[in-house]
Write a protein that holds these residues in place. Structure first.
Motif, PDB file in Angstrom:
ATOM      1  N   PRO A 183       6.430   8.897  44.159  1.00 25.30           N
ATOM      2  CA  PRO A 183       7.034   7.690  44.726  1.00 25.30           C
ATOM      3  C   PRO A 183       6.182   7.052  45.816  1.00 25.30           C
ATOM      4  N   ILE A 184       5.258   7.845  46.410  1.00 22.01           N
ATOM      5  CA  ILE A 184       4.345   7.279  47.405  1.00 22.01           C
ATOM      6  C   ILE A 184       3.383   6.300  46.730  1.00 22.01           C
ATOM      7  N   ARG A 185       2.954   6.626  45.524  1.00 24.93           N
ATOM      8  CA  ARG A 185       2.131   5.664  44.770  1.00 24.93           C
ATOM      9  C   ARG A 185       2.883   4.347  44.592  1.00 24.93           C
ATOM     10  N   SER A 186       4.165   4.439  44.214  1.00 25.73           N
ATOM     11  CA  SER A 186       4.974   3.238  44.046  1.00 25.73           C
ATOM     12  C   SER A 186       5.046   2.449  45.343  1.00 25.73           C
ATOM     13  N   LEU A 187       5.204   3.168  46.451  1.00 26.50           N
ATOM     14  CA  LEU A 187       5.290   2.514  47.758  1.00 26.50           C
ATOM     15  C   LEU A 187       3.998   1.782  48.102  1.00 26.50           C
ATOM     16  N   ILE A 188       2.871   2.472  47.979  1.00 29.31           N
ATOM     17  CA  ILE A 188       1.587   1.865  48.332  1.00 29.31           C
ATOM     18  C   ILE A 188       1.290   0.661  47.447  1.00 29.31           C
ATOM     19  N   GLU A 189       1.558   0.791  46.150  1.00 27.22           N
ATOM     20  CA  GLU A 189       1.228  -0.286  45.222  1.00 27.22           C
ATOM     21  C   GLU A 189       2.274  -1.397  45.206  1.00 27.22           C
ATOM     22  N   SER A 190       3.405  -1.166  45.879  1.00 26.81           N
ATOM     23  CA  SER A 190       4.380  -2.243  46.068  1.00 26.81           C
ATOM     24  C   SER A 190       3.962  -3.170  47.197  1.00 26.81           C
ATOM     25  N   GLY A 191       3.087  -2.671  48.066  1.00 24.15           N
ATOM     26  CA  GLY A 191       2.588  -3.476  49.178  1.00 24.15           C
ATOM     27  C   GLY A 191       3.182  -3.050  50.504  1.00 24.15           C
ATOM     28  N   LEU A 192       2.340  -2.574  51.401  1.00 26.18           N
ATOM     29  CA  LEU A 192       2.761  -2.147  52.737  1.00 26.18           C
ATOM     30  C   LEU A 192       2.213  -3.054  53.830  1.00 26.18           C
ATOM     31  N   SER A 193       1.555  -4.117  53.433  1.00 21.85           N
ATOM     32  CA  SER A 193       0.840  -4.962  54.403  1.00 21.85           C
ATOM     33  C   SER A 193      -0.083  -4.100  55.265  1.00 21.85           C
ATOM     34  N   ALA A 194      -0.714  -3.119  54.610  1.00 23.48           N
ATOM     35  CA  ALA A 194      -1.527  -2.147  55.349  1.00 23.48           C
ATOM     36  C   ALA A 194      -2.700  -2.809  56.057  1.00 23.48           C
ATOM     37  N   ASN A 195      -3.274  -3.827  55.436  1.00 24.27           N
ATOM     38  CA  ASN A 195      -4.410  -4.513  56.056  1.00 24.27           C
ATOM     39  C   ASN A 195      -4.016  -5.289  57.306  1.00 24.27           C
ATOM     40  N   GLU A 196      -2.730  -5.505  57.483  1.00 23.68           N
ATOM     41  CA  GLU A 196      -2.247  -6.233  58.653  1.00 23.68           C
ATOM     42  C   GLU A 196      -1.835  -5.284  59.781  1.00 23.68           C
ATOM     43  N   ARG A 197      -1.974  -3.985  59.557  1.00 22.33           N
ATOM     44  CA  ARG A 197      -1.618  -2.993  60.564  1.00 22.33           C
ATOM     45  C   ARG A 197      -2.883  -2.241  60.965  1.00 22.33           C
ATOM     46  N   PRO A 198      -3.000  -1.856  62.235  1.00 24.74           N
ATOM     47  CA  PRO A 198      -4.226  -1.177  62.668  1.00 24.74           C
ATOM     48  C   PRO A 198      -4.366   0.250  62.148  1.00 24.74           C
ATOM     49  N   ASP A 199      -3.254   0.870  61.735  1.00 24.51           N
ATOM     50  CA  ASP A 199      -3.334   2.292  61.368  1.00 24.51           C
ATOM     51  C   ASP A 199      -2.299   2.628  60.305  1.00 24.51           C
ATOM     52  N   VAL A 200      -2.750   2.820  59.075  1.00 23.12           N
ATOM     53  CA  VAL A 200      -1.890   3.329  57.998  1.00 23.12           C
ATOM     54  C   VAL A 200      -2.614   4.504  57.378  1.00 23.12           C
ATOM     55  N   ARG A 201      -2.022   5.684  57.473  1.00 19.39           N
ATOM     56  CA  ARG A 201      -2.649   6.917  57.002  1.00 19.39           C
ATOM     57  C   ARG A 201      -1.778   7.621  55.973  1.00 19.39           C
ATOM     58  N   LEU A 202      -2.432   8.234  54.995  1.00 22.52           N
ATOM     59  CA  LEU A 202      -1.753   9.077  54.015  1.00 22.52           C
ATOM     60  C   LEU A 202      -2.314  10.491  54.099  1.00 22.52           C
ATOM     61  N   TYR A 203      -1.480  11.437  54.509  1.00 24.00           N
ATOM     62  CA  TYR A 203      -1.826  12.859  54.454  1.00 24.00           C
ATOM     63  C   TYR A 203      -1.276  13.397  53.133  1.00 24.00           C
ATOM     64  N   TYR A 204      -2.180  13.752  52.226  1.00 23.21           N
ATOM     65  CA  TYR A 204      -1.795  14.141  50.872  1.00 23.21           C
ATOM     66  C   TYR A 204      -2.227  15.587  50.644  1.00 23.21           C
ATOM     67  N   GLY A 205      -1.240  16.476  50.499  1.00 25.97           N
ATOM     68  CA  GLY A 205      -1.520  17.892  50.351  1.00 25.97           C
ATOM     69  C   GLY A 205      -1.403  18.393  48.926  1.00 25.97           C
ATOM     70  N   ALA A 206      -2.348  19.235  48.525  1.00 23.65           N
ATOM     71  CA  ALA A 206      -2.327  19.885  47.214  1.00 23.65           C
ATOM     72  C   ALA A 206      -3.023  21.237  47.345  1.00 23.65           C
ATOM     73  N   ARG A 207      -2.852  22.071  46.342  1.00 24.41           N
ATOM     74  CA  ARG A 207      -3.491  23.390  46.402  1.00 24.41           C
ATOM     75  C   ARG A 207      -5.010  23.256  46.376  1.00 24.41           C
ATOM     76  N   ASN A 208      -5.514  22.442  45.460  1.00 24.18           N
ATOM     77  CA  ASN A 208      -6.958  22.215  45.340  1.00 24.18           C
ATOM     78  C   ASN A 208      -7.170  20.872  44.656  1.00 24.18           C
ATOM     79  N   LEU A 209      -8.412  20.474  44.514  1.00 24.09           N
ATOM     80  CA  LEU A 209      -8.698  19.183  43.903  1.00 24.09           C
ATOM     81  C   LEU A 209      -8.263  19.119  42.444  1.00 24.09           C
ATOM     82  N   GLN A 210      -8.240  20.265  41.779  1.00 23.14           N
ATOM     83  CA  GLN A 210      -7.838  20.304  40.372  1.00 23.14           C
ATOM     84  C   GLN A 210      -6.349  19.971  40.211  1.00 23.14           C
ATOM     85  N   ARG A 211      -5.578  20.072  41.300  1.00 18.82           N
ATOM     86  CA  ARG A 211      -4.142  19.780  41.245  1.00 18.82           C
ATOM     87  C   ARG A 211      -3.780  18.510  42.013  1.00 18.82           C
TER      88      ARG A 211
END
Length: 297
Positions: free
Chosen positions: A186-214
């Motif tokens: 659902p975070i993908r849906s949120l980001i691609e729906s538009g967050l006006s991220a370029n209009e904010r000084p700080d938008v960060r995504l901390y994305y956790g997974a076991r490894n790059l393969q996952r």
């Protein structure tokens, strides 16, 4: 979360007099009106039950393919172009539905967040999902299907992320997003729906997974970053070649200590319960208002 499933239409029994042959007889206007009212009530009840029985909507798959190199996650797309009511019900990132297989009636339906933004369903008539392959589950059966196979969906559920709370770029100059595992869906849906991220000084995504393969959606990172979202991948069990952040997202965020103005900071969380609880505690301890910490459940 409980679901009441009506597997087949039920028609209320007709009054006993309707089963016997009727002979013409004089009838008072009052009795005639009464019988008309009863007949209309029975018809309305039957229509209501038939409507309830349409909870599950059959639709064909348009895509099934691995979303991670270890095939623990799958991209699934469902063609909903024949169901405008379903399309119009998806209005907000973070909404979800249930999905089941008509060929596996014994299997418990699976809850899936809609990974695509509402605009995709409106434009192409598709819902996209990120499905975690769990042994012995409906999700595992789903990942083994192919394009053209038919699944059944419930209606769209949930209010999604209440993004209106943080839509003002002045009130939420910083937006910190946390996702683990398939919670990125659902975070993908949120980001691609538009967050006006370029209009904010700080938008960060901390994305956790076991490894790059996952880790799903790596092919979308460049586009997300071009929209103004800084991505911080965090691996809990990386190989020796990994030079990025290690451990769990909540620990990495706590170490960063980058909340400059809590009153204009907002957060969006989706993933493991322990992560969402710990991150919420850290954010509130740093002064972030509770009503600016968004979840989709």
């Amino acid at each position: 979360m409980a679901l009441l499933t009506i597997s087949s239409a039920y028609t209320p029994p007709l009054p006993s007099h309707a089963l016997a042959p009727q002979l013409p007889s004089p009838m008072s206007p009052v009795l005639s009106l009464h019988r008309r009212i009863v007949s209309l009530a029975v018809a309305a009840a039957s229509a209501s039950v038939r409507q309830d029985s349409s909870t599950w909507t059959p639709a064909p798959l348009s895509l099934v393919r691995a979303a991670s190199s270890d095939s623990s996650l799958f991209h699934i797309s469902v063609d909903v172009s024949d169901y405008p009511d379903l399309v119009s019900a998806h209005t907000t990132a973070g909404q979800y539905l249930q999905l089941r297989l008509p060929s596996a009636a014994h299997a418990k339906p699976t809850f899936l967040a809609i990974a695509s933004p509402p605009s995709l369903a409106a434009a192409r008539g598709e819902f996209e999902f990120l499905v975690k392959r769990v042994e012995g589950s409906t999700a595992e059966l789903l990942c083994s299907l192919k394009s053209g196979d038919v699944v059944e969906m419930s209606g769209v559920m949930g209010r999604g992320f209440e993004i209106d709370r943080i839509s003002s770029t002045e009130d939420a100059q910083t937006i910190i997003i946390f996702a683990t595992g398939s919670g990125i869906s659902p975070i993908r849906s949120l980001i691609e729906s538009g967050l006006s991220a370029n209009e904010r000084p700080d938008v960060r995504l901390y994305y956790g997974a076991r490894n790059l393969q996952r880790m799903a959606y790596q092919d979308r990172f460049k586009n997300w970053e071009s929209s103004g979202v800084k991505i911080v991948p965090v691996l809990s069990r990386p190989d020796d070649s990994w030079k990025g952040e290690r451990g769990y997202v909540q620990a990495v965020f706590s170490r960063a200590k980058q909340i400059l103005d809590a009153s204009s900071t907002a957060a969006v969380l989706c993933g493991h319960k322990a992560m969402t609880e710990e991150v919420t505690s850290v954010l509130m301890a740093n002064g972030v208002p509770h009503d600016k910490i968004l979840k989709n459940f």
